[in-house]
Design a protein around this motif. Structure first.
Motif, PDB file in Angstrom:
ATOM      1  N   LEU A 129       0.840  -1.207   0.000  1.00  0.00           N
ATOM      2  CA  LEU A 129       0.000   0.000   0.000  1.00  0.00           C
ATOM      3  C   LEU A 129       0.874   1.256   0.000  1.00  0.00           C
ATOM      4  O   LEU A 129       0.654   2.186  -0.778  1.00  0.00           O
ATOM      5  CB  LEU A 129      -0.923  -0.010   1.223  1.00  0.00           C
ATOM      6  CG  LEU A 129      -1.918   1.153   1.307  1.00  0.00           C
ATOM      7  CD1 LEU A 129      -3.005   1.027   0.249  1.00  0.00           C
ATOM      8  CD2 LEU A 129      -2.561   1.243   2.689  1.00  0.00           C
TER       9      LEU A 129
ATOM     10  N   ALA B  24     -13.585  -0.488  -0.794  1.00  0.00           N
ATOM     11  CA  ALA B  24     -14.516  -0.927   0.249  1.00  0.00           C
ATOM     12  C   ALA B  24     -15.308  -2.163  -0.205  1.00  0.00           C
ATOM     13  O   ALA B  24     -16.017  -2.775   0.593  1.00  0.00           O
ATOM     14  CB  ALA B  24     -15.454   0.213   0.629  1.00  0.00           C
TER      15      ALA B  24
ATOM     16  N   SER C 225     -13.637  -4.703  -1.433  1.00  0.00           N
ATOM     17  CA  SER C 225     -12.710  -5.821  -1.216  1.00  0.00           C
ATOM     18  C   SER C 225     -13.159  -6.564   0.045  1.00  0.00           C
ATOM     19  O   SER C 225     -13.568  -5.945   1.026  1.00  0.00           O
ATOM     20  CB  SER C 225     -11.280  -5.307  -1.016  1.00  0.00           C
ATOM     21  OG  SER C 225     -10.495  -6.304  -0.382  1.00  0.00           O
TER      22      SER C 225
ATOM     23  N   MET D  61     -10.824  -6.628   4.338  1.00  0.00           N
ATOM     24  CA  MET D  61     -10.996  -5.898   5.597  1.00  0.00           C
ATOM     25  C   MET D  61     -12.216  -6.401   6.387  1.00  0.00           C
ATOM     26  O   MET D  61     -12.093  -6.688   7.581  1.00  0.00           O
ATOM     27  CB  MET D  61     -11.074  -4.397   5.302  1.00  0.00           C
ATOM     28  CG  MET D  61     -10.825  -3.501   6.473  1.00  0.00           C
ATOM     29  SD  MET D  61      -9.242  -3.810   7.290  1.00  0.00           S
ATOM     30  CE  MET D  61      -8.156  -2.691   6.437  1.00  0.00           C
TER      31      MET D  61
ATOM     32  N   LEU E 251     -20.468   0.513   4.286  1.00  0.00           N
ATOM     33  CA  LEU E 251     -19.649  -0.701   4.163  1.00  0.00           C
ATOM     34  C   LEU E 251     -20.529  -1.945   4.061  1.00  0.00           C
ATOM     35  O   LEU E 251     -20.238  -2.867   3.297  1.00  0.00           O
ATOM     36  CB  LEU E 251     -18.677  -0.824   5.344  1.00  0.00           C
ATOM     37  CG  LEU E 251     -17.579   0.235   5.431  1.00  0.00           C
ATOM     38  CD1 LEU E 251     -16.682  -0.007   6.646  1.00  0.00           C
ATOM     39  CD2 LEU E 251     -16.748   0.289   4.163  1.00  0.00           C
TER      40      LEU E 251
ATOM     41  N   ILE F 142      -8.143  12.301  -2.998  1.00  0.00           N
ATOM     42  CA  ILE F 142      -9.544  12.706  -3.228  1.00  0.00           C
ATOM     43  C   ILE F 142      -9.892  13.983  -2.483  1.00  0.00           C
ATOM     44  O   ILE F 142     -10.213  15.010  -3.097  1.00  0.00           O
ATOM     45  CB  ILE F 142     -10.518  11.569  -2.819  1.00  0.00           C
ATOM     46  CG1 ILE F 142     -10.230  10.312  -3.649  1.00  0.00           C
ATOM     47  CG2 ILE F 142     -11.970  12.015  -2.999  1.00  0.00           C
ATOM     48  CD1 ILE F 142     -11.032   9.100  -3.270  1.00  0.00           C
TER      49      ILE F 142
HETATM   50  C1  HEM Z   1      -4.956   5.896  -3.786  1.00  0.00           C
HETATM   51  C2  HEM Z   1      -5.504   4.829  -3.283  1.00  0.00           C
HETATM   52  C3  HEM Z   1      -6.813   4.801  -2.583  1.00  0.00           C
HETATM   53  C4  HEM Z   1      -7.746   5.776  -2.363  1.00  0.00           C
HETATM   54  C5  HEM Z   1      -7.698   7.215  -2.807  1.00  0.00           C
HETATM   55  C6  HEM Z   1      -8.843   5.187  -1.628  1.00  0.00           C
HETATM   56  C7  HEM Z   1      -9.983   5.857  -1.239  1.00  0.00           C
HETATM   57  C8  HEM Z   1     -10.975   5.355  -0.441  1.00  0.00           C
HETATM   58  C9  HEM Z   1     -12.117   6.093   0.056  1.00  0.00           C
HETATM   59  C10 HEM Z   1     -12.429   7.547  -0.246  1.00  0.00           C
HETATM   60  C11 HEM Z   1     -12.843   5.258   0.831  1.00  0.00           C
HETATM   61  C12 HEM Z   1     -14.138   5.638   1.567  1.00  0.00           C
HETATM   62  C13 HEM Z   1     -15.310   4.916   1.040  1.00  0.00           C
HETATM   63  C14 HEM Z   1     -15.537   5.120  -0.443  1.00  0.00           C
HETATM   64  O1  HEM Z   1     -15.487   6.242  -0.944  1.00  0.00           O
HETATM   65  O2  HEM Z   1     -15.772   4.099  -1.080  1.00  0.00           O
HETATM   66  C15 HEM Z   1     -12.185   3.969   0.826  1.00  0.00           C
HETATM   67  C16 HEM Z   1     -12.587   2.864   1.526  1.00  0.00           C
HETATM   68  C17 HEM Z   1     -11.887   1.700   1.583  1.00  0.00           C
HETATM   69  N1  HEM Z   1     -10.784   1.362   0.824  1.00  0.00           N
HETATM   70 FE1  HEM Z   1      -9.674   2.606  -0.302  1.00  0.00          FE
HETATM   71  N2  HEM Z   1      -8.557   3.874  -1.392  1.00  0.00           N
HETATM   72  C18 HEM Z   1      -7.333   3.593  -1.974  1.00  0.00           C
HETATM   73  C19 HEM Z   1      -6.681   2.375  -2.003  1.00  0.00           C
HETATM   74  C20 HEM Z   1      -7.134   1.250  -1.385  1.00  0.00           C
HETATM   75  C21 HEM Z   1      -6.447  -0.005  -1.381  1.00  0.00           C
HETATM   76  C22 HEM Z   1      -5.136  -0.325  -2.113  1.00  0.00           C
HETATM   77  C23 HEM Z   1      -7.208  -0.863  -0.646  1.00  0.00           C
HETATM   78  C24 HEM Z   1      -6.893  -2.309  -0.401  1.00  0.00           C
HETATM   79  C25 HEM Z   1      -7.642  -3.273  -0.819  1.00  0.00           C
HETATM   80  C26 HEM Z   1      -8.365  -0.130  -0.155  1.00  0.00           C
HETATM   81  C27 HEM Z   1      -9.354  -0.626   0.652  1.00  0.00           C
HETATM   82  C28 HEM Z   1     -10.393   0.107   1.190  1.00  0.00           C
HETATM   83  C29 HEM Z   1     -11.281  -0.392   2.220  1.00  0.00           C
HETATM   84  C30 HEM Z   1     -11.219  -1.750   2.877  1.00  0.00           C
HETATM   85  C31 HEM Z   1     -12.194   0.616   2.481  1.00  0.00           C
HETATM   86  C32 HEM Z   1     -13.304   0.589   3.535  1.00  0.00           C
HETATM   87  C33 HEM Z   1     -12.838   1.289   4.799  1.00  0.00           C
HETATM   88  C34 HEM Z   1     -12.170   0.353   5.797  1.00  0.00           C
HETATM   89  O3  HEM Z   1     -12.697  -0.748   6.074  1.00  0.00           O
HETATM   90  O4  HEM Z   1     -11.130   0.758   6.376  1.00  0.00           O
HETATM   91  N3  HEM Z   1      -8.297   1.149  -0.637  1.00  0.00           N
HETATM   92  N4  HEM Z   1     -11.051   4.064   0.047  1.00  0.00           N
END
Ligand code: HEM
Length: 378
Positions: free
Chosen positions: A205, A258, A260, A263, A283, A345
């Motif tokens: 990551l 989210a 995936s 988590m 979620l 973002i």
């Molecule tokens: C530049 C890379 C990334 C950005 C900007 C980003 C952005 C976000 C944002 C804004 C959310 C809030 C919910 C939504 O808008 O859907 C979110 C949720 C989430 N993202 Fe990312 N994401 C990135 C990379 C990743 C990666 C590599 C993973 C790994 C699989 C990941 C896993 C998740 C998970 C699991 C959530 C749910 C919140 C949690 O359980 O902690 N994201 N992401």
């Protein structure tokens, strides 16, 4: 689900479509070029409407699941490109040559008819060296929206993280079995496996910005993975020709990490309970966009014996320590991830509230805080 690969498919994703879909495959191959210039983008919708044949998937030899995933992936990319073509006015309808096969291929997989995390990441890669490992340097995407290297630079770290999570996903079953057997030693070993896998996921990551610029992400390809319609304004997209949906506009959430299953599986396994907020509701809704087998795994983990209660009850310092280490790794991943959500973002939004009009950044931070609050006293 696969023991060696976790939530990645057991076999590498299919890259080709059946011969009956040659014209669709050609559109898929041409897509990044067609979206690359303003002049081409202006003609993109008209080209899809006039040149993409309406294929009846029931007759197109899409019997096996791997082929259905490849077909869904191509149609889902084309549909999102059609709806979100950058610089073009909003559309309210998906023409039937896209709507019907997208709906059918998604239905065949038990999915919603929009590009989600599986079509964008889990089922969208090939190995450059077929016997090499599933890591960033050895991967490329089957389908992209744009020609810019930042898009694979964004997607492929997700694929590597999924591969690195596989030992943790397997260890969840081992850990719950150890609780069932009242076996602290076996539990400690399984928890160590979970902590180590999370450490590797975090390393990958952290390297994401080396491959993907925040500006390019936000400006050039994030628009294509957005929702169909706007939940707050209660708008959606009409799927022309899909009798099951009628003429009702359908709102569908866009692609996100989210969706995936890593988590939520770890959260369930470690017994982390989050206070209900708009984020936890969101979620829960995102689980509907996960592949059927993954949803079942998460539910089975939730129903399984409580690792956390067992660790608390036996009070063995080494086991408690390893359990806490798992939470610390999860917190570190969530903190690093939050900083990306801000950089990629939040900072770039004219009205910096989350994608759904909610304070997502505050809630992402809360998820991390609540994770660490679950540490057990030694
Ligand atoms: C530049 C890379 C990334 C950005 C900007 C980003 C952005 C976000 C944002 C804004 C959310 C809030 C919910 C939504 O808008 O859907 C979110 C949720 C989430 N993202 Fe990312 N994401 C990135 C990379 C990743 C990666 C590599 C993973 C790994 C699989 C990941 C896993 C998740 C998970 C699991 C959530 C749910 C919140 C949690 O359980 O902690 N994201 N992401």
């Amino acid at each position: 689900m696969s023991p060696a690969r976790g939530f990645l498919p057991a076999e590498d994703p299919k890259t080709d479509l059946p011969p009956a879909l040659a014209a669709v495959a050609e559109f898929g191959r041409a897509l990044p070029h067609l979206l690359s210039e303003e002049m081409l983008r202006k003609r993109f919708r008209a080209l899809i409407e006039s040149e993409l044949p309406l294929v009846n998937l029931a007759d197109a030899a899409v019997e096996d699941r791997e082929t259905a995933r490849a077909v869904y992936r191509t149609y889902a990319f084309l549909a999102s490109a059609y709806v979100h073509a950058i610089g073009e006015p909003e559309v309210a309808r998906l023409p039937q040559n896209l709507a019907v096969p997208l709906w059918f291929s998604a239905w065949r997989l038990g999915k919603r008819p929009i590009l989600s995390y599986d079509g964008y990441a889990l089922w969208n890669w090939r190995r450059k060296e077929p016997l090499g490992s599933i890591e960033f340097e050895n991967l490329e995407n089957v389908q992209n929206f744009v020609t810019l290297p930042d898009e694979p630079g964004f997607i492929l770290p997700h694929v590597e993280i999924e591969a690195e999570a596989a030992p943790a996903i397997i260890a969840i079953g081992t850990a719950q079995q150890a609780v069932f057997d009242e076996d602290p030693l076996a539990l400690e070993a399984a928890l160590l496996g979970i902590a180590n896998a999370q450490e590797e996921m975090l390393d990958t990551l952290e390297a994401l910005p080396e491959h993907c610029s925040p500006e390019v992400f936000f400006r050039d390809f994030r628009p294509y993975i957005m929702s169909f319609g706007d939940e707050r304004r209660k708008t959606g997209i009409i799927f022309e020709g899909v009798k099951a949906l009628g003429e009702e506009p359908v709102f569908l959430n866009g692609e996100t990490g989210a969706q995936s299953s890593i988590m939520p599986s770890l959260v369930a396994a470690l017994g982390v309970k989050h206070a209900q907020t708009g984020m936890t509701d969101y979620l829960a809704a995102m689980e509907n966009y996960m592949p059927v087998g993954h949803r079942e795994f998460i539910r089975a983990t939730r129903r399984g014996p409580s690792i956390r209660e067992f660790v608390r009850r036996i009070g063995v310092p080494a086991v408690t320590d390893t359990y806490n280490e798992c939470l610390e790794e999860m917190n570190a991943f969530r903190r690093q991830h939050l900083s990306f959500a801000i950089e990629y973002i939040h900072k770039r939004m004219p009205n910096p509230i989350g994608t759904g009009g909610t304070p997502f950044m505050k809630w992402l931070s809360l998820l991390a805080e609540e994770t660490i609050q679950h540490r057990l006293p030694l």
